[in-house]
Design a protein around this motif. Structure first.
Motif, PDB file in Angstrom:
ATOM      1  N   LEU A  78      36.695  28.879  44.516  1.00 34.93           N
ATOM      2  CA  LEU A  78      35.436  28.966  43.803  1.00 34.93           C
ATOM      3  C   LEU A  78      34.816  27.593  43.644  1.00 34.93           C
ATOM      4  CD1 LEU A  78      35.646  29.013  40.006  1.00 34.93           C
ATOM      5  CD2 LEU A  78      37.757  28.926  41.302  1.00 34.93           C
ATOM      6  N   THR A  79      33.537  27.594  43.295  1.00 37.69           N
ATOM      7  CA  THR A  79      32.855  26.375  42.868  1.00 37.69           C
ATOM      8  C   THR A  79      32.646  26.511  41.380  1.00 37.69           C
ATOM      9  OG1 THR A  79      31.769  26.125  44.998  1.00 37.69           O
ATOM     10  CG2 THR A  79      30.779  24.961  43.134  1.00 37.69           C
ATOM     11  N   ILE A  95      32.214  29.345  36.149  1.00 35.62           N
ATOM     12  CA  ILE A  95      32.154  29.784  37.537  1.00 35.62           C
ATOM     13  C   ILE A  95      30.710  29.749  38.013  1.00 35.62           C
ATOM     14  CG2 ILE A  95      32.565  31.710  39.097  1.00 35.62           C
ATOM     15  CD1 ILE A  95      34.851  32.552  37.249  1.00 35.62           C
ATOM     16  N   MET A  96      30.515  29.196  39.199  1.00 37.46           N
ATOM     17  CA  MET A  96      29.194  29.093  39.806  1.00 37.46           C
ATOM     18  C   MET A  96      29.070  30.144  40.907  1.00 37.46           C
ATOM     19  SD  MET A  96      28.218  26.570  37.989  1.00 37.46           S
ATOM     20  CE  MET A  96      26.652  26.243  38.736  1.00 37.46           C
ATOM     21  N   PRO A  97      27.847  30.595  41.213  1.00 37.85           N
ATOM     22  CA  PRO A  97      27.672  31.539  42.324  1.00 37.85           C
ATOM     23  C   PRO A  97      28.089  30.894  43.633  1.00 37.85           C
ATOM     24  CG  PRO A  97      25.694  31.423  40.957  1.00 37.85           C
ATOM     25  CD  PRO A  97      26.605  30.332  40.502  1.00 37.85           C
ATOM     26  N   PRO A  98      28.570  31.626  44.622  1.00 32.76           N
ATOM     27  CA  PRO A  98      28.837  33.060  44.578  1.00 32.76           C
ATOM     28  C   PRO A  98      30.096  33.354  43.768  1.00 32.76           C
ATOM     29  CG  PRO A  98      29.525  32.172  46.693  1.00 32.76           C
ATOM     30  CD  PRO A  98      28.879  31.035  45.935  1.00 32.76           C
ATOM     31  N   ILE A  99      30.063  34.406  43.008  1.00 30.79           N
ATOM     32  CA  ILE A  99      31.159  34.778  42.118  1.00 30.79           C
ATOM     33  C   ILE A  99      32.200  35.558  42.913  1.00 30.79           C
ATOM     34  CG2 ILE A  99      31.755  35.972  39.981  1.00 30.79           C
ATOM     35  CD1 ILE A  99      29.832  33.586  39.623  1.00 30.79           C
ATOM     36  N   PRO A 100      33.477  35.141  42.859  1.00 27.26           N
ATOM     37  CA  PRO A 100      34.496  35.825  43.651  1.00 27.26           C
ATOM     38  C   PRO A 100      34.886  37.215  43.141  1.00 27.26           C
ATOM     39  CG  PRO A 100      35.457  33.980  42.445  1.00 27.26           C
ATOM     40  CD  PRO A 100      33.984  33.960  42.176  1.00 27.26           C
ATOM     41  N   PHE A 101      34.433  37.584  41.962  1.00 31.59           N
ATOM     42  CA  PHE A 101      34.782  38.894  41.411  1.00 31.59           C
ATOM     43  C   PHE A 101      33.509  39.625  41.023  1.00 31.59           C
ATOM     44  CE2 PHE A 101      38.285  36.056  40.234  1.00 31.59           C
ATOM     45  CZ  PHE A 101      39.297  36.672  40.930  1.00 31.59           C
ATOM     46  N   GLY A 102      33.436  40.897  41.351  1.00 31.52           N
ATOM     47  CA  GLY A 102      32.244  41.685  41.056  1.00 31.52           C
ATOM     48  C   GLY A 102      31.948  41.823  39.581  1.00 31.52           C
ATOM     49  N   VAL A 142      32.879  15.884  32.808  1.00 29.34           N
ATOM     50  CA  VAL A 142      32.350  17.127  32.249  1.00 29.34           C
ATOM     51  C   VAL A 142      30.919  17.278  32.757  1.00 29.34           C
ATOM     52  CG1 VAL A 142      31.674  18.295  30.113  1.00 29.34           C
ATOM     53  CG2 VAL A 142      33.860  17.079  30.242  1.00 29.34           C
ATOM     54  N   GLY A 143      30.603  18.457  33.253  1.00 38.39           N
ATOM     55  CA  GLY A 143      29.290  18.727  33.823  1.00 38.39           C
ATOM     56  C   GLY A 143      29.262  18.582  35.337  1.00 38.39           C
ATOM     57  N   GLY A 144      30.323  18.002  35.914  1.00 38.46           N
ATOM     58  CA  GLY A 144      30.395  17.847  37.362  1.00 38.46           C
ATOM     59  C   GLY A 144      30.786  19.148  38.040  1.00 38.46           C
ATOM     60  N   LYS A 145      30.343  19.308  39.289  1.00 39.95           N
ATOM     61  CA  LYS A 145      30.660  20.516  40.068  1.00 39.95           C
ATOM     62  C   LYS A 145      31.787  20.202  41.053  1.00 39.95           C
ATOM     63  CE  LYS A 145      26.189  22.836  39.836  1.00 39.95           C
ATOM     64  NZ  LYS A 145      25.794  22.289  38.609  1.00 39.95           N
ATOM     65  N   TYR A 146      32.736  21.138  41.138  1.00 39.42           N
ATOM     66  CA  TYR A 146      33.917  20.946  41.975  1.00 39.42           C
ATOM     67  C   TYR A 146      34.253  22.232  42.717  1.00 39.42           C
ATOM     68  CZ  TYR A 146      34.195  16.847  39.070  1.00 39.42           C
ATOM     69  OH  TYR A 146      33.876  15.675  38.424  1.00 39.42           O
ATOM     70  N   ASP A 147      34.788  22.077  43.924  1.00 40.86           N
ATOM     71  CA  ASP A 147      35.327  23.185  44.706  1.00 40.86           C
ATOM     72  C   ASP A 147      36.821  23.224  44.442  1.00 40.86           C
ATOM     73  OD1 ASP A 147      32.860  23.838  45.903  1.00 40.86           O
ATOM     74  OD2 ASP A 147      33.144  22.323  47.458  1.00 40.86           O
ATOM     75  N   VAL A 148      37.313  24.399  44.071  1.00 43.97           N
ATOM     76  CA  VAL A 148      38.718  24.536  43.688  1.00 43.97           C
ATOM     77  C   VAL A 148      39.341  25.691  44.445  1.00 43.97           C
ATOM     78  CG1 VAL A 148      40.293  24.972  41.758  1.00 43.97           C
ATOM     79  CG2 VAL A 148      38.196  23.679  41.374  1.00 43.97           C
ATOM     80  N   THR A 149      40.554  25.491  44.939  1.00 41.12           N
ATOM     81  CA  THR A 149      41.353  26.582  45.491  1.00 41.12           C
ATOM     82  C   THR A 149      42.674  26.591  44.748  1.00 41.12           C
ATOM     83  OG1 THR A 149      42.218  25.166  47.246  1.00 41.12           O
ATOM     84  CG2 THR A 149      40.308  26.511  47.792  1.00 41.12           C
ATOM     85  N   GLY A 150      43.281  27.755  44.679  1.00 43.06           N
ATOM     86  CA  GLY A 150      44.555  27.848  43.985  1.00 43.06           C
ATOM     87  C   GLY A 150      45.118  29.246  44.060  1.00 43.06           C
ATOM     88  N   VAL A 151      46.090  29.486  43.210  1.00 40.30           N
ATOM     89  CA  VAL A 151      46.760  30.787  43.151  1.00 40.30           C
ATOM     90  C   VAL A 151      46.299  31.488  41.880  1.00 40.30           C
ATOM     91  CG1 VAL A 151      48.978  31.969  43.049  1.00 40.30           C
ATOM     92  CG2 VAL A 151      48.748  29.866  44.396  1.00 40.30           C
ATOM     93  N   LEU A 152      45.716  32.667  42.044  1.00 36.41           N
ATOM     94  CA  LEU A 152      45.220  33.430  40.912  1.00 36.41           C
ATOM     95  C   LEU A 152      46.381  34.055  40.151  1.00 36.41           C
ATOM     96  CD1 LEU A 152      42.735  34.565  39.432  1.00 36.41           C
ATOM     97  CD2 LEU A 152      42.793  36.482  41.031  1.00 36.41           C
ATOM     98  N   GLN A 153      46.337  33.943  38.835  1.00 36.45           N
ATOM     99  CA  GLN A 153      47.368  34.522  37.968  1.00 36.45           C
ATOM    100  C   GLN A 153      47.404  36.030  38.158  1.00 36.45           C
ATOM    101  OE1 GLN A 153      49.732  33.690  35.509  1.00 36.45           O
ATOM    102  NE2 GLN A 153      50.060  35.885  35.547  1.00 36.45           N
TER     103      GLN A 153
END
Length: 177
Positions: A78-79, A95-102, A142-153
């Motif tokens: 996500l971004t 979470i920023m668009p596009p949202i990974p969950f409906g 704080v306020g910065g935008k980041y791309d993150v990947t990881g393992v969802l709980q």
């Protein structure tokens, strides 16, 4: 004689202009004025029992996730905008668009658990900005935008809880995001 004097004055004027520009640019950028302490976050691997860790939702998570190994590849991307750095291991984001969950909308929160912690010290800049850092991480503000990947709980509720197994999975968002 006049041409030589005119050229030397022109060269001196160019050098002085360049020097003035460098001084103005250097004087305008925020500088580090001090450091602040960042609270130390819980190392979830210390609660490990027989190769699993109890998550905030009560479900167990394989210890190999925290070590960045095993059969648990990153399954979440996500971004996000950083809203708060809670401690050396936990970041709250939006979470920023596009949202990974409906079922989620922009503005919904996400919590990140950093398997590789941030530094226990953050820089405070002259303009009041706090810059968090850590080995392999970009500068985090704080306020910065980041791309993150990881393992969802597994079994997350209300908001996603994501395990970021390595610092390289947390990157400054590209200009297109």
């Amino acid at each position: 004689m006049r041409t030589t004097k005119s050229r030397s004055c022109s060269i001196v004027a160019m050098i002085m202009s360049a020097l003035l520009a460098v001084i103005l640019v250097a004087g305008c950028s925020p500088r580090v004025t001090g450091t602040i302490d960042v609270p130390v976050g819980d190392d979830l691997t210390t609660t490990a029992v027989e190769g699993t860790v109890v998550s905030p939702y009560g479900n167990t998570v394989a210890l190999s996730i925290f070590k960045g190994e095993g059969k648990y590849p990153a399954n979440f991307s996500l971004t996000m905008t950083v809203r708060e750095v809670l401690d050396t291991r936990t970041i709250r984001g939006e979470i920023m668009p596009p949202i990974p969950f409906g079922e989620l909308q922009p503005g919904n929160k996400v919590f990140l658990y950093l398997c590789v912690p941030l530094s226990e010290k953050a820089d405070k800049l002259s303009n009041g900005t706090i810059v968090y850092k850590g080995d392999g991480y970009p500068q985090i503000v704080v306020g910065g935008k980041y791309d993150v990947t990881g393992v969802l709980q597994p079994g997350w509720q209300d908001y996603p809880f994501v395990y970021v197994t390595t610092a390289s999975q947390f990157k400054q968002a590209s200009a297109g995001n």
